[in-house]
Design a protein around this motif. Structure first.
Motif, PDB file in Angstrom:
ATOM      1  N   ASP A 284       0.881  -1.157   0.000  1.00  0.00           N
ATOM      2  CA  ASP A 284       0.000   0.000   0.000  1.00  0.00           C
ATOM      3  C   ASP A 284       0.922   1.210   0.000  1.00  0.00           C
ATOM      4  OD1 ASP A 284      -1.451   2.296   0.925  1.00  0.00           O
ATOM      5  OD2 ASP A 284      -3.026   0.990   1.691  1.00  0.00           O
ATOM      6  N   ALA A 285       1.005   1.911  -1.128  1.00  0.00           N
ATOM      7  CA  ALA A 285       1.977   2.989  -1.273  1.00  0.00           C
ATOM      8  C   ALA A 285       1.752   4.100  -0.261  1.00  0.00           C
ATOM      9  CB  ALA A 285       1.931   3.540  -2.695  1.00  0.00           C
ATOM     10  N   ASN A 286       0.488   4.456   0.003  1.00  0.00           N
ATOM     11  CA  ASN A 286       0.211   5.528   0.955  1.00  0.00           C
ATOM     12  C   ASN A 286       0.646   5.132   2.360  1.00  0.00           C
ATOM     13  OD1 ASN A 286      -0.973   7.350  -0.924  1.00  0.00           O
ATOM     14  ND2 ASN A 286      -2.866   6.167  -0.866  1.00  0.00           N
ATOM     15  N   GLU A 287       0.398   3.875   2.741  1.00  0.00           N
ATOM     16  CA  GLU A 287       0.836   3.394   4.044  1.00  0.00           C
ATOM     17  C   GLU A 287       2.359   3.315   4.100  1.00  0.00           C
ATOM     18  OE1 GLU A 287       0.659   1.690   7.993  1.00  0.00           O
ATOM     19  OE2 GLU A 287      -0.431   3.167   6.792  1.00  0.00           O
ATOM     20  N   ALA A 288       2.988   2.927   2.998  1.00  0.00           N
ATOM     21  CA  ALA A 288       4.450   2.865   2.958  1.00  0.00           C
ATOM     22  C   ALA A 288       5.053   4.244   3.188  1.00  0.00           C
ATOM     23  CB  ALA A 288       4.912   2.290   1.620  1.00  0.00           C
ATOM     24  N   ARG A 290       3.684   6.739   4.774  1.00  0.00           N
ATOM     25  CA  ARG A 290       3.456   7.101   6.182  1.00  0.00           C
ATOM     26  C   ARG A 290       4.481   6.422   7.083  1.00  0.00           C
ATOM     27  NH1 ARG A 290       1.655   5.512  10.851  1.00  0.00           N
ATOM     28  NH2 ARG A 290       1.293   3.368  10.170  1.00  0.00           N
ATOM     29  N   LEU A 291       4.735   5.133   6.831  1.00  0.00           N
ATOM     30  CA  LEU A 291       5.674   4.387   7.669  1.00  0.00           C
ATOM     31  C   LEU A 291       7.110   4.879   7.495  1.00  0.00           C
ATOM     32  CD1 LEU A 291       4.274   0.756   7.274  1.00  0.00           C
ATOM     33  CD2 LEU A 291       4.409   2.078   9.403  1.00  0.00           C
ATOM     34  N   ILE A 292       7.485   5.228   6.274  1.00  0.00           N
ATOM     35  CA  ILE A 292       8.836   5.739   6.042  1.00  0.00           C
ATOM     36  C   ILE A 292       9.090   6.960   6.915  1.00  0.00           C
ATOM     37  CG2 ILE A 292      10.340   6.878   4.349  1.00  0.00           C
ATOM     38  CD1 ILE A 292       9.068   5.001   2.213  1.00  0.00           C
ATOM     39  N   GLU A 293       8.108   7.835   6.966  1.00  0.00           N
ATOM     40  CA  GLU A 293       8.255   9.051   7.768  1.00  0.00           C
ATOM     41  C   GLU A 293       8.158   8.762   9.261  1.00  0.00           C
ATOM     42  OE1 GLU A 293       5.375  12.568   7.559  1.00  0.00           O
ATOM     43  OE2 GLU A 293       7.063  13.221   6.301  1.00  0.00           O
ATOM     44  N   ALA A 294       7.189   7.934   9.650  1.00  0.00           N
ATOM     45  CA  ALA A 294       6.966   7.668  11.074  1.00  0.00           C
ATOM     46  C   ALA A 294       8.096   6.869  11.703  1.00  0.00           C
ATOM     47  CB  ALA A 294       5.635   6.942  11.256  1.00  0.00           C
ATOM     48  N   GLU A 295       8.653   5.895  10.968  1.00  0.00           N
ATOM     49  CA  GLU A 295       9.677   5.010  11.525  1.00  0.00           C
ATOM     50  C   GLU A 295      11.093   5.409  11.145  1.00  0.00           C
ATOM     51  OE1 GLU A 295       9.029   2.767  13.679  1.00  0.00           O
ATOM     52  OE2 GLU A 295       6.846   2.729  13.522  1.00  0.00           O
ATOM     53  N   GLY A 296      11.230   6.479  10.359  1.00  0.00           N
ATOM     54  CA  GLY A 296      12.560   6.920   9.954  1.00  0.00           C
ATOM     55  C   GLY A 296      13.263   5.932   9.048  1.00  0.00           C
ATOM     56  N   ASP A 309       5.287   3.998  -7.325  1.00  0.00           N
ATOM     57  CA  ASP A 309       4.165   4.212  -6.407  1.00  0.00           C
ATOM     58  C   ASP A 309       4.565   5.119  -5.248  1.00  0.00           C
ATOM     59  OD1 ASP A 309       2.717   2.531  -8.014  1.00  0.00           O
ATOM     60  OD2 ASP A 309       2.830   0.798  -6.679  1.00  0.00           O
ATOM     61  N   ILE A 310       5.775   4.917  -4.720  1.00  0.00           N
ATOM     62  CA  ILE A 310       6.269   5.745  -3.622  1.00  0.00           C
ATOM     63  C   ILE A 310       6.363   7.208  -4.067  1.00  0.00           C
ATOM     64  CG2 ILE A 310       8.360   6.314  -2.324  1.00  0.00           C
ATOM     65  CD1 ILE A 310       6.883   4.182  -0.928  1.00  0.00           C
ATOM     66  N   ARG A 311       6.906   7.419  -5.242  1.00  0.00           N
ATOM     67  CA  ARG A 311       7.032   8.792  -5.761  1.00  0.00           C
ATOM     68  C   ARG A 311       5.677   9.464  -5.856  1.00  0.00           C
ATOM     69  NH1 ARG A 311       5.929  10.891 -10.436  1.00  0.00           N
ATOM     70  NH2 ARG A 311       5.811   8.909 -11.541  1.00  0.00           N
ATOM     71  N   VAL A 312       4.706   8.765  -6.439  1.00  0.00           N
ATOM     72  CA  VAL A 312       3.370   9.349  -6.621  1.00  0.00           C
ATOM     73  C   VAL A 312       2.714   9.635  -5.277  1.00  0.00           C
ATOM     74  CG1 VAL A 312       1.047   8.889  -7.496  1.00  0.00           C
ATOM     75  CG2 VAL A 312       3.041   8.283  -8.882  1.00  0.00           C
ATOM     76  N   ALA A 313       2.791   8.662  -4.355  1.00  0.00           N
ATOM     77  CA  ALA A 313       2.145   8.830  -3.051  1.00  0.00           C
ATOM     78  C   ALA A 313       2.815   9.933  -2.239  1.00  0.00           C
ATOM     79  CB  ALA A 313       2.178   7.512  -2.287  1.00  0.00           C
ATOM     80  N   ALA A 314       4.137  10.025  -2.306  1.00  0.00           N
ATOM     81  CA  ALA A 314       4.850  11.060  -1.553  1.00  0.00           C
ATOM     82  C   ALA A 314       4.506  12.450  -2.073  1.00  0.00           C
ATOM     83  CB  ALA A 314       6.352  10.821  -1.633  1.00  0.00           C
ATOM     84  N   ALA A 316       1.792  13.299  -3.703  1.00  0.00           N
ATOM     85  CA  ALA A 316       0.378  13.588  -3.419  1.00  0.00           C
ATOM     86  C   ALA A 316       0.169  14.022  -1.971  1.00  0.00           C
ATOM     87  CB  ALA A 316      -0.471  12.363  -3.732  1.00  0.00           C
ATOM     88  N   SER A 317       0.980  13.454  -1.063  1.00  0.00           N
ATOM     89  CA  SER A 317       0.809  13.762   0.357  1.00  0.00           C
ATOM     90  C   SER A 317       1.684  14.922   0.821  1.00  0.00           C
ATOM     91  CB  SER A 317       1.141  12.530   1.203  1.00  0.00           C
ATOM     92  OG  SER A 317       2.511  12.181   1.075  1.00  0.00           O
ATOM     93  N   GLY A 318       2.600  15.350  -0.041  1.00  0.00           N
ATOM     94  CA  GLY A 318       3.495  16.432   0.331  1.00  0.00           C
ATOM     95  C   GLY A 318       4.627  16.018   1.249  1.00  0.00           C
ATOM     96  N   ARG A 319       4.852  14.710   1.417  1.00  0.00           N
ATOM     97  CA  ARG A 319       5.920  14.238   2.298  1.00  0.00           C
ATOM     98  C   ARG A 319       7.244  14.206   1.534  1.00  0.00           C
ATOM     99  NH1 ARG A 319       1.570  10.752   4.572  1.00  0.00           N
ATOM    100  NH2 ARG A 319       1.524  11.112   6.834  1.00  0.00           N
ATOM    101  N   LYS A 320       8.298  14.648   2.175  1.00  0.00           N
ATOM    102  CA  LYS A 320       9.607  14.718   1.533  1.00  0.00           C
ATOM    103  C   LYS A 320      10.419  13.435   1.705  1.00  0.00           C
ATOM    104  CE  LYS A 320       8.983  18.997   0.317  1.00  0.00           C
ATOM    105  NZ  LYS A 320       8.776  19.359  -1.117  1.00  0.00           N
ATOM    106  N   LEU A 321      10.105  12.624   2.696  1.00  0.00           N
ATOM    107  CA  LEU A 321      10.798  11.362   2.984  1.00  0.00           C
ATOM    108  C   LEU A 321      12.299  11.586   3.100  1.00  0.00           C
ATOM    109  CD1 LEU A 321       8.845   8.907   0.630  1.00  0.00           C
ATOM    110  CD2 LEU A 321       8.224   9.777   2.881  1.00  0.00           C
ATOM    111  N   GLU A 322      12.671  12.534   3.946  1.00  0.00           N
ATOM    112  CA  GLU A 322      14.064  12.961   4.034  1.00  0.00           C
ATOM    113  C   GLU A 322      14.960  11.950   4.750  1.00  0.00           C
ATOM    114  OE1 GLU A 322      13.947  16.878   5.684  1.00  0.00           O
ATOM    115  OE2 GLU A 322      13.492  17.796   3.734  1.00  0.00           O
TER     116      GLU A 322
END
Length: 563
Positions: A284-288, A290-296, A309-314, A316-322
């Motif tokens: 689930d790309a959206n859950e992935a 979220r988890l990338i950000e939440a769990e570092g 999928d990760i690129r599109v979901a990130a 769309a959600s505005g997350r940078k996944l730094e």
């Protein structure tokens, strides 16, 4: 100052005793091996446990559940004791796992391996018939399965001993009958490093998948080869701030655990690397995101479609996944345009690719960073220091640098055999060399590019599908005289299954009817996306074999014609 990869490897091998290299004679062939590493998976887990804050460091995350190294090792030991005492599992016993990704699967994997028994990984997408074939092929009678897989195996269950592993329908047999039983620790049997720890299935080119026997020594040497690449990485590309405190690696597992991409460079590598593992049970790309950000999460490993999928979901959600330091693709070739695109979207992440096979314990070729950006069509470089590579013509002779030949790998990490298939084993294993079936070339800088496949394999989003497997199912339809399966391009999955069929004279059938028939014959992901129905015999080449290339070209041309 930056070092060349060759110089960095030489320095680590000379100065770091962990990576000391010697030789071992394995099945009559001498191989380079790491001499100071754990020699089996039980030892791998035990030695890594103490290195991680004495076992207190967090190790596994799944949903709301969390395990420290101590907790995970305790569960592994408990399950091993119950398997030994109550189920008679001993060295060499084959125990099957058929389930969606879950923590219990990882606990079972290590518990079975710690007894010197053999894990039989069953593809969770298979039909009941396909699951039954693998159980008969391996002789595994003890099966740990979730509810969906048990339902598929119900017609065959009289001869099987099932343990239900389901976290979605209340307490399962595993929770009640395994985790709640009292069992004293078992005596630790001596594990032969060259004994099997697992059987994993590879589609190959035959109508049935082939069981690949993988050994403890092969798996652990593969893991430490990847670990060495992580050690030399900052020597080759020094960090901007060499005084910055090290960041603990956090790996996300998104691909199925019945594949080597998930088990080896994701899970098993995480043990000696001291990484935290974030496990997803389904994609689930959206859950992935979220988890990338939440769990570092620092390291994402998946098939190329998941990167998209990760690129599109990130975005769309505005997350940078730094926190992402690596985006690794395996299981299939990443489209060239995707490489620079991912680097642009995730500038702090190193985009990487890896090529390996079930038959090599997933070890093989790969590279990352600027070199990958500059050569997006390439597979990478051979991972040092235990592997050798050759490129062979049809007569088994080496081809010159730059010319295309069959890729052959010699390594301690190569499989022991295909179980019950001595002829197929002899065809691909020769004097320690594994003939991969992939056509490739190497340039003067050591960069390897895979250009084609000798095997008739379709790689659908990282899942290998044998054309003969699809054709066998099509031939079971009463209206089909002959069939030819092939890959057709797909924007997201890379390629999917297509097929052309010749309908018997005097009989009618529609594409929809054939697809509905296939639902009960093969796994859903193997069913053709499109079937070309023909009343005339399929074209044949000069040898009177069906001309797969000509048929595929004609059908793809038909797809491209304007409506």
């Amino acid at each position: 100052m930056p070092m060349t990869a060759q110089d960095a490897v030489a320095e680590v091998l000379a100065k770091n005793p962990t990576f000391a290299v010697g030789t071992a004679t394995i099945r009559g062939i001498e191989h380079p091996v790491f001499t100071n590493i754990p020699q089996d998976l039980r030892a791998l887990l035990e030695t890594s446990r103490e290195a991680q804050a004495g076992g207190k460091a967090e190790f596994l995350v799944h949903g709301s559940k969390r395990w420290s190294y101590d907790m995970f090792c305790s569960d592994v030991g408990h399950v091993a004791a119950v398997l030994y005492r109550d189920y008679g599992v001993r060295p060499g016993t084959r125990v099957a796992l058929a389930m969606r990704n879950c923590p219990e699967m990882l606990i079972l994997l290590m518990a079975i391996a710690s007894l010197g028994a053999v894990v039989v990984f069953l593809n969770a997408w298979w039909t009941g018939t396909e699951l039954d074939f693998a159980l008969r092929d391996t002789g595994a009678r003890l099966v740990f399965a979730d509810t969906d897989r048990i339902a598929r195996l119900h017609p065959f269950r009289d001869s099987l001993d099932f343990v239900n592993v389901s976290q979605y329908a209340g307490p399962s047999d595993f929770d009640i009958n395994i985790m709640q039983r009292h069992a004293a620790p078992v005596p630790q049997a001596q594990i032969d490093p060259d004994s099997d720890f697992a059987i994993m299935y590879s589609s190959g080119t035959t109508s049935h998948p082939k069981g690949v026997a993988l050994t403890h020594r092969g798996a652990v040497n593969a893991v430490f080869t990847w670990l060495l690449q992580a050690v030399i990485a900052p020597m080759v590309s020094p960090p901007d701030d060499p005084n910055a405190p090290p960041v603990r690696p956090v790996t996300m597992i998104t691909t199925p655990l019945f594949h080597v991409t998930a088990t080896h460079p994701s899970f098993l590598l995480s043990i000696p690397a001291g990484a935290k593992v974030v496990l997803m049970d389904r994609w689930d790309a959206n859950e992935a995101v979220r988890l990338i950000e939440a769990e570092g999460v620092t390291r994402f490993v998946g098939v190329p479609t998941q990167s998209i999928d990760i690129r599109v979901a990130a975005q769309a959600s505005g997350r940078k996944l730094e926190t992402l330091a690596q985006m690794v693709s395996g299981g299939a070739k990443r489209p060239a345009a995707q490489v620079s695109e991912l680097k642009m979207i995730f500038p702090k992440a190193e985009v990487a690719t890896g090529w390996g096979m079930t038959e090599t314990n997933a070890l093989g070729i790969g590279f990352s960073g600027a070199e990958y950006i500059d050569h997006p069509d390439a597979a990478g470089r051979l991972y040092p220091p235990l592997q050798e590579v050759r490129f062979l013509d049809e007569n088994g002779r080496d081809v010159p640098t730059g010319e295309v030949g069959e890729l052959a790998i010699k390594s301690v990490t190569n499989m022991r055999c295909y179980i019950n298939q001595p002829k197929a084993t002899a065809e691909v294993l020769r004097d320690g060399w594994l003939l991969t079936g992939d056509l490739a070339r190497i340039d003067s800088d050591g960069i390897i590019t895979i250009v084609d496949r000798k095997k008739n394999i379709i790689i659908r989003g990282g899942e290998n599908i044998a054309c003969l497997d699809v054709e066998g199912a099509l031939h079971r339809h009463p209206a089909i005289q002959e069939a030819c399966a092939f890959a057709i391009p797909h924007d997201r999955l890379g390629e999917v299954v297509g097929a052309a069929v010749h309908i018997r004279p005097g009989v009618t059938a529609t594409q929809q009817e054939v697809m509905a028939f296939l639902e009960s014959q093969i796994a859903h992901f193997k069913i053709p996306e499109r079937i070309w129905m023909q009343s005339e015999p399929l074209p044949r080449a000069a040898t009177d074999k069906i001309d797969r290339r000509a048929i595929r070209a004609a059908c793809i041309s038909d797809m491209e014609e304007p409506a």
